[in-house]
Write a protein that holds these residues in place. Structure first.
Motif, PDB file in Angstrom:
ATOM      1  N   ARG A  24      96.049  32.274 172.800  1.00 24.74           N
ATOM      2  CA  ARG A  24      96.374  31.742 174.132  1.00 24.74           C
ATOM      3  C   ARG A  24      96.309  30.211 174.191  1.00 24.74           C
ATOM      4  N   SER A  25      95.939  29.581 173.058  1.00 25.55           N
ATOM      5  CA  SER A  25      95.800  28.129 173.027  1.00 25.55           C
ATOM      6  C   SER A  25      97.011  27.476 172.373  1.00 25.55           C
ATOM      7  N   ALA A  26      96.975  26.133 172.232  1.00 31.87           N
ATOM      8  CA  ALA A  26      98.143  25.412 171.704  1.00 31.87           C
ATOM      9  C   ALA A  26      97.715  24.136 170.996  1.00 31.87           C
ATOM     10  N   LEU A  27      98.568  23.690 170.075  1.00 30.57           N
ATOM     11  CA  LEU A  27      98.429  22.385 169.431  1.00 30.57           C
ATOM     12  C   LEU A  27      99.758  21.663 169.595  1.00 30.57           C
ATOM     13  N   PHE A  28      99.718  20.505 170.264  1.00 30.12           N
ATOM     14  CA  PHE A  28     100.928  19.718 170.504  1.00 30.12           C
ATOM     15  C   PHE A  28     100.826  18.392 169.743  1.00 30.12           C
ATOM     16  N   LEU A  29     101.682  18.196 168.754  1.00 28.31           N
ATOM     17  CA  LEU A  29     101.764  16.910 168.059  1.00 28.31           C
ATOM     18  C   LEU A  29     102.527  15.935 168.940  1.00 28.31           C
ATOM     19  N   SER A  30     102.058  14.683 168.986  1.00 30.13           N
ATOM     20  CA  SER A  30     102.605  13.760 169.984  1.00 30.13           C
ATOM     21  C   SER A  30     103.319  12.558 169.407  1.00 30.13           C
ATOM     22  N   GLY A  31     103.367  12.428 168.080  1.00 27.07           N
ATOM     23  CA  GLY A  31     103.969  11.220 167.520  1.00 27.07           C
ATOM     24  C   GLY A  31     104.521  11.435 166.134  1.00 27.07           C
ATOM     25  N   TYR A  32     104.952  10.335 165.534  1.00 30.64           N
ATOM     26  CA  TYR A  32     105.561  10.356 164.205  1.00 30.64           C
ATOM     27  C   TYR A  32     104.630  11.019 163.191  1.00 30.64           C
ATOM     28  N   GLN A  33     105.185  11.893 162.329  1.00 26.15           N
ATOM     29  CA  GLN A  33     104.425  12.575 161.291  1.00 26.15           C
ATOM     30  C   GLN A  33     104.995  12.214 159.919  1.00 26.15           C
ATOM     31  N   ASP A  34     104.178  11.549 159.103  1.00 27.63           N
ATOM     32  CA  ASP A  34     104.598  11.248 157.738  1.00 27.63           C
ATOM     33  C   ASP A  34     104.850  12.551 156.982  1.00 27.63           C
ATOM     34  N   GLU A  35     105.805  12.542 156.052  1.00 21.63           N
ATOM     35  CA  GLU A  35     106.207  13.763 155.354  1.00 21.63           C
ATOM     36  C   GLU A  35     105.042  14.440 154.642  1.00 21.63           C
ATOM     37  N   GLU A  36     104.062  13.667 154.172  1.00 18.31           N
ATOM     38  CA  GLU A  36     102.939  14.232 153.429  1.00 18.31           C
ATOM     39  C   GLU A  36     101.731  14.524 154.323  1.00 18.31           C
ATOM     40  N   SER A  37     101.844  14.298 155.613  1.00 19.15           N
ATOM     41  CA  SER A  37     100.706  14.467 156.516  1.00 19.15           C
ATOM     42  C   SER A  37     100.458  15.940 156.824  1.00 19.15           C
ATOM     43  N   GLY A  38      99.246  16.217 157.321  1.00 19.85           N
ATOM     44  CA  GLY A  38      98.909  17.575 157.732  1.00 19.85           C
ATOM     45  C   GLY A  38      99.766  18.054 158.885  1.00 19.85           C
ATOM     46  N   GLY A  39     100.128  17.136 159.794  1.00 24.63           N
ATOM     47  CA  GLY A  39     100.965  17.514 160.926  1.00 24.63           C
ATOM     48  C   GLY A  39     102.348  17.965 160.501  1.00 24.63           C
ATOM     49  N   ALA A  40     102.964  17.211 159.574  1.00 24.79           N
ATOM     50  CA  ALA A  40     104.285  17.589 159.071  1.00 24.79           C
ATOM     51  C   ALA A  40     104.219  18.920 158.326  1.00 24.79           C
ATOM     52  N   LYS A  41     103.158  19.106 157.554  1.00 25.98           N
ATOM     53  CA  LYS A  41     102.981  20.364 156.829  1.00 25.98           C
ATOM     54  C   LYS A  41     102.859  21.534 157.808  1.00 25.98           C
ATOM     55  N   LEU A  42     102.124  21.323 158.889  1.00 23.83           N
ATOM     56  CA  LEU A  42     101.948  22.367 159.895  1.00 23.83           C
ATOM     57  C   LEU A  42     103.281  22.753 160.526  1.00 23.83           C
ATOM     58  N   LEU A  43     104.094  21.754 160.866  1.00 20.11           N
ATOM     59  CA  LEU A  43     105.401  22.045 161.465  1.00 20.11           C
ATOM     60  C   LEU A  43     106.288  22.831 160.495  1.00 20.11           C
ATOM     61  N   ARG A  44     106.229  22.490 159.205  1.00 17.05           N
ATOM     62  CA  ARG A  44     107.019  23.238 158.216  1.00 17.05           C
ATOM     63  C   ARG A  44     106.531  24.682 158.100  1.00 17.05           C
ATOM     64  N   LEU A  45     105.211  24.885 158.149  1.00 22.65           N
ATOM     65  CA  LEU A  45     104.665  26.235 158.071  1.00 22.65           C
ATOM     66  C   LEU A  45     105.107  27.079 159.256  1.00 22.65           C
ATOM     67  N   VAL A  46     105.117  26.478 160.442  1.00 21.93           N
ATOM     68  CA  VAL A  46     105.567  27.198 161.638  1.00 21.93           C
ATOM     69  C   VAL A  46     107.035  27.578 161.499  1.00 21.93           C
ATOM     70  N   GLU A  47     107.826  26.647 161.005  1.00 20.25           N
ATOM     71  CA  GLU A  47     109.253  26.916 160.813  1.00 20.25           C
ATOM     72  C   GLU A  47     109.475  28.049 159.809  1.00 20.25           C
ATOM     73  N   ASP A  48     108.606  28.139 158.783  1.00 16.33           N
ATOM     74  CA  ASP A  48     108.738  29.180 157.765  1.00 16.33           C
ATOM     75  C   ASP A  48     108.056  30.489 158.158  1.00 16.33           C
ATOM     76  N   GLY A  49     107.403  30.502 159.313  1.00 13.98           N
ATOM     77  CA  GLY A  49     106.741  31.724 159.767  1.00 13.98           C
ATOM     78  C   GLY A  49     105.446  32.034 159.037  1.00 13.98           C
ATOM     79  N   ALA A  50     104.765  31.017 158.511  1.00 11.30           N
ATOM     80  CA  ALA A  50     103.514  31.230 157.772  1.00 11.30           C
ATOM     81  C   ALA A  50     102.404  31.682 158.720  1.00 11.30           C
ATOM     82  N   SER A  51     101.416  32.376 158.143  1.00 10.82           N
ATOM     83  CA  SER A  51     100.322  32.912 158.966  1.00 10.82           C
ATOM     84  C   SER A  51      99.053  32.079 158.886  1.00 10.82           C
ATOM     85  N   HIS A  52      98.946  31.192 157.872  1.00  7.67           N
ATOM     86  CA  HIS A  52      97.731  30.403 157.693  1.00  7.67           C
ATOM     87  C   HIS A  52      98.066  28.959 157.322  1.00  7.67           C
TER      88      HIS A  52
END
Length: 679
Positions: free
Chosen positions: A576-604
């Protein structure tokens, strides 16, 4: 063997008894009959040999039931004495087995209780270990804040004894117009009209009180700031360079990070910005060595983001006469950013030393103190002379204190935008181009978002507010990883003004810099008030679990470390919670990795938290809610049109995007030059 070795024999005897004519027509359960009339059946077996014989005939014994065979031989014997002895023996065995079963049951109950207590204590131990680790992290954060405050106080104390810095700051106060004493974004804007009934500037009032001309007072202070060459020095014949402007981008030209521009005229050399290139480790401006081959008189810092100011302490440590010029807000904010960088570099050095490898930090805490006390505050619209150059700062929007720079040598002018935005934000207004910047010879313009066309600021803010409201209404909490300087305060003000009923926590360096924002603007007519109402400072570790509904704003903005990792470990598994990234994400950053995982449907999500690998389930809502503080394509075109420089050089961007944007500028009639040396 059963717990009652007599039971099979008694049940066989019961079947014999129930088969007698006297029992005919009555329905009896053999097992129940044997249990209820146990002693009667035993007595009958002892006394009646015929019953024993019939019981022996009806008793079914398998080959593997050797014990039952032995017991039946005794109890169903033809000898009455043997029967009595066999019955007593079997009853004693039954009693012993019952005792063993009772003891076994008690033992199992005790073992189960001990196992339950062990699991409880193990859980308490694990909770205590986690609490201890969280407390250690919180203590480390508190020690960091204390160290930064100590550095800041020490620098302020030393600045009070530095005549050059005192003279510079006094001159800044005297040159402020009266309506800038309690300044706001609107009153700082040079385009705003001034009233004819204005009170004279403080420098005029002070000069009249001293009985001297204002220019003489300014010249006297300027002589302290930048002492003229002694008249007693032997005259030397020197060959001077031509006093025309020469511009050389040294970093952040065709990349984002490590911004640095060398500007020269005659014998004067100054830098505009000296930032770090983000990474592990952070690196100096790419071509800074080209500037260090000869003396540098000053560095003008456009704003306090590390990619624009982070290398300044390293310069100050090697250049004892270096002047550091910035707006009052930037001067107040930079020491915190420098202290954080020094801490991270120190931690990295200790880690590498532990593993037997070399990792020399760019600077340490003592360099931060040295640099902080040498900063000169220069308000917007006031010129400063540095050798053969004069500089003037103007509002650039972006974040609190951000400035563009006009550099003049004779009749030549160069304008550097720094990071710039034209829209009004909660914490700062948009840019204000002064007359001194118009029709300059060269405009160095940032191009972070030159390929983007953003929705209106209001649209983006409404989208964020709506998303937060939805999560809060569902009983969840929202984690917003944010850059500590600028973005975190902007988000907090949006939450305060648009969602006053939603509790908001600021954590980590974001909270520390928010306090700085409030103190820096405290003497304004409309100071920034961020804490209070629904905004408060997070208290870790308890809030990690106790704060179950609301918004958490914390560092780092790219999910590369900081309290955001601890919060993400708690919030991402919550559906029921959320994580909203608010700015530029470097390609090697944890935020960019998280967005790629969501796009790929990863579970962890696998993260590294203070050297430990963690697997975090991804059940929360995850989205990009970008609130850029940079001008987009249309905004940059407006700036180019407003400045209307003879030539434009693009910096602070991605090369292929700059190339496309350069073509657009040329179609609109602007002359663009290649990013590189200019004269």
């Amino acid at each position: 063997m059963t717990s009652d070795p007599l039971l099979p024999i008694l049940q066989a005897a019961a079947r014999v008894l129930l088969s007698r004519p006297g029992m005919a027509g009555q329905e009896h359960d053999v097992e129940q009959f044997a249990a209820e009339r146990r002693q009667v059946i035993i007595d009958a077996l002892i006394k009646v040999r015929g019953l024993r014989n019939k019981t022996r005939d009806g008793l079914e014994i398998r080959r593997d039931q050797s014990e039952l065979q032995a017991f039946s031989t005794l109890v169903l014997s033809a000898d009455d004495d043997v029967v009595r002895a066999g019955v007593r023996l079997l009853e004693q065995l039954a009693k012993a087995e019952t005792i063993r079963e009772t003891l076994r049951s008690r033992h199992q109950t005790k073992v189960s209780g001990l196992r339950s207590r062990l699991e409880t204590e193990r859980g308490r131990h694990e909770h205590a270990v986690k609490a201890l680790q969280s407390s250690a992290n919180a203590l480390a954060d508190a020690e960091k804040r204390a160290e930064e405050l100590d550095t800041h106080v020490s620098a302020l104390q030393r600045r009070l004894h530095d005549p050059r810095v005192l003279a510079s700051n006094l001159l800044a106060v005297l040159q402020c117009s009266p309506d800038l004493t309690h300044e706001s974004p609107e009153t700082r804007d040079p385009r705003n009209e001034r009233r004819d009934d204005q009170v004279p500037p403080p420098v005029v009032v002070a000069a009249e009180a001293a009985g001297i001309a204002p220019d003489s007072l300014v010249a006297a202070l300027q002589a302290i700031i930048s002492p003229p060459r002694s008249q007693q020095e032997s005259p030397r014949v020197t060959v001077s360079r031509e006093r025309r402007l020469r511009v050389h981008p040294l970093g952040g030209a065709t990349e984002i990070g490590g911004s640095c521009v060398l500007i020269e005229a005659g014998e004067t050399r100054l830098l505009v910005d000296a930032g770090l290139i983000p990474g592990d480790p952070a690196r100096p401006p790419r071509h800074i060595d080209a500037a260090l081959s000869e003396p540098i008189q000053a560095v003008v810092v456009t704003h306090a983001h590390t990619d624009h100011c982070g290398y300044v302490p390293a310069l100050a440590a090697h250049l004892p006469d270096l002047r550091i010029i910035a707006t009052p807000e930037t001067t107040a904010l930079m020491p915190r950013m420098w202290a954080d960088s020094a801490k991270l570099m120190g931690e990295r050095e200790r880690l590498h030393r532990r593993w037997g490898t070399d990792s020399e930090p760019l600077y340490q805490r003592d360099a931060v103190e040295l640099t902080a006390r040498r900063c000169e505050e220069v308000p917007f619209g006031v010129t400063r002379t540095i050798g053969d150059l004069t500089v003037e700062l103007f509002p650039a929007g972006h974040i609190l204190g951000a400035a563009g720079v006009v550099v003049r040598a004779g009749d030549q002018r160069v304008v550097i935008t720094g990071d710039i935005s034209g829209f009004r934000q909660e914490t700062v207004d948009g840019y204000a181009i002064p007359d001194s910047a118009r029709e300059a010879d060269l405009l160095l313009m940032e191009t972070t978002c030159c390929a983007e066309e953003h929705d209106s600021r209001e649209t983006r803010v409404k989208d964020l507010v709506r998303a937060v409201e939805d999560v809060y209404a569902a009983g969840g909490r929202v984690l917003v990883p944010a850059f500590a300087l600028g973005r975190a305060q902007e988000l907090a003000m949006i939450m305060r003004t648009r969602l006053p009923h939603v509790p908001v926590l600021l954590d980590g360096m974001a909270a520390d810099l928010t306090s700085s924002f409030e103190s820096v603007t405290a003497d304004r007519h409309s100071p920034l008030r961020i804490f209070g109402s629904n905004i408060s400072r997070a208290e870790r570790p308890q809030d990690l679990d106790l704060f179950t509904s609301g918004v958490v704003i914390t560092t780092s903005g790219m999910l590369t470390g900081g309290p955001a990792i601890e919060w993400a470990a708690r919030i991402l598994p919550e559906a029921r919670s959320a994580l909203f990234l608010s700015g530029y994400q470097d390609e090697e950053s944890g935020g960019a990795k998280l967005l790629r995982l969501v796009e790929d449907g990863a579970s962890h999500l696998t993260i590294n938290d203070r050297g430990k690998t963690k697997e975090i389930p991804l059940k929360a809502r995850i989205e990009m809610m970008r609130l850029s503080a940079h001008a987009d394509k249309r905004g940059l075109l407006d700036i180019a049109d407003e400045v209307c420089a003879d030539q434009i050089m693009l910096v602070h961007g991605i090369p292929h995007r700059q190339q496309d944007f350069r073509k657009i500028l040329e179609v609109r009639g602007h002359r663009c030059v290649a990013t590189g040396p200019w004269r």
